[in-house]
Design a protein around this motif. Structure first.
Motif, short mmCIF file in Angstrom:
data_model
loop_
_atom_site.label_atom_id
_atom_site.label_comp_id
_atom_site.label_asym_id
_atom_site.label_seq_id
_atom_site.Cartn_x
_atom_site.Cartn_y
_atom_site.Cartn_z
N TYR A 112 5.13 -9.72 -2.57
CA TYR A 112 4.42 -8.87 -1.60
C TYR A 112 5.17 -8.69 -0.29
O TYR A 112 4.62 -8.15 0.66
N ILE A 138 3.53 -5.82 -4.67
CA ILE A 138 2.46 -5.25 -3.86
C ILE A 138 3.15 -4.76 -2.59
O ILE A 138 3.79 -5.56 -1.90
N ASP A 141 2.76 -3.22 3.29
CA ASP A 141 1.69 -2.73 4.16
C ASP A 141 0.32 -2.96 3.53
O ASP A 141 -0.66 -3.25 4.23
N GLN A 142 0.24 -2.91 2.20
CA GLN A 142 -1.03 -3.15 1.52
C GLN A 142 -1.41 -4.64 1.54
O GLN A 142 -2.57 -4.98 1.74
N SER A 143 -0.43 -5.52 1.36
CA SER A 143 -0.73 -6.96 1.41
C SER A 143 -1.13 -7.38 2.82
O SER A 143 -2.00 -8.23 3.01
N ALA A 145 -2.65 -5.39 5.00
CA ALA A 145 -4.00 -4.86 5.20
C ALA A 145 -5.02 -5.77 4.50
O ALA A 145 -6.11 -6.01 5.03
N TRP A 166 -9.22 -1.77 -5.38
CA TRP A 166 -9.88 -1.61 -4.09
C TRP A 166 -10.54 -2.93 -3.74
O TRP A 166 -11.28 -3.50 -4.56
N VAL A 174 -9.50 -1.89 1.38
CA VAL A 174 -8.06 -1.75 1.25
C VAL A 174 -7.76 -1.28 -0.17
O VAL A 174 -8.31 -1.81 -1.13
N GLN A 175 -6.91 -0.28 -0.28
CA GLN A 175 -6.47 0.20 -1.59
C GLN A 175 -5.10 -0.41 -1.87
O GLN A 175 -4.20 -0.33 -1.04
N ILE A 176 -4.98 -1.01 -3.05
CA ILE A 176 -3.73 -1.67 -3.44
C ILE A 176 -3.24 -1.04 -4.73
O ILE A 176 -3.99 -0.90 -5.70
N GLU A 177 -1.97 -0.66 -4.72
CA GLU A 177 -1.36 -0.04 -5.89
C GLU A 177 -0.16 -0.88 -6.32
O GLU A 177 0.97 -0.66 -5.88
#
Length: 183
Positions: A112, A138, A141-143, A145, A166, A174-177
């Motif tokens: 991440y 991951i 920026d998503q981790s 958040a 989500w 938080v949306q994680i892709e």
């Protein structure tokens, strides 16, 4: 005097439509003094992504992790104690991953950090021959958040659909892709 772990409690409502896993979990996590909230929340995410629908074949468990170098962040052992799934967080070295692949039926790495491409580039070819290792990234920026949702007592809703995750706490989400790095 040694610093003590900080205890976090999470009520996790999971709706994983991709795997048809729907459950509520009460998690107690010990945050090691050297562990960041980002890593703590990545452990929660890994639990949500890999917990089984039932415990007929053992349970997914948090391990000593940072306190014991011979253990991953999470593992799933069957009822006989055989290691079925070894889950690492961060950027473990090649030797650690190969050792884990020999000990477990399945190894998953969730990286991440923004430096994931630099870490992964030399390992990619070396690990291509090992069929039971899967590596996910991951986006940093998503981790980060996700880390902002961390609280000592938290109630989280996790929804997984079409590979997108989500995570929400009732006020923020938080949306994680996740991006799969292995074939």
């Amino acid at each position: 005097m040694a610093l003590k772990s900080t205890i976090y409690k999470a009520q996790l409502q999971l709706a994983d439509m991709d795997r048809h896993v729907y459950a509520d979990h009460a998690l107690t996590l010990a945050r090691h003094p050297s562990e960041t909230e980002e890593r703590l929340m990545m452990r929660v995410l890994a639990f949500a992504l890999y917990v089984a629908a039932d415990d007929h074949h053992g349970q997914l468990e948090f391990t000593k992790g940072l306190s014991d170098v011979d253990e991953p962040a999470l593992w799933h052992k069957d009822l006989t104690g055989q290691l079925l799934h070894w889950i690492e967080l961060g950027q473990p070295d090649e030797r650690r991953l190969l050792k884990a692949a020999g000990r477990s039926d399945r190894v998953t790495v969730i990286s991440y950090a923004a430096s994931t491409p630099v870490w992964w580039a030399p390992l990619q070819g070396k690990l291509a021959r090992v069929s039971n290792i899967t590596v996910w990234q991951i986006p940093a920026d998503q981790s980060q958040a996700l880390a902002a949702l961390a609280q000592r007592g938290m109630s989280l809703q996790v929804t997984v659909q079409d590979g997108i995750v989500w995570v929400g706490d009732g006020q923020r989400s938080v949306q994680i892709e996740p991006v799969k790095l292995t074939a």
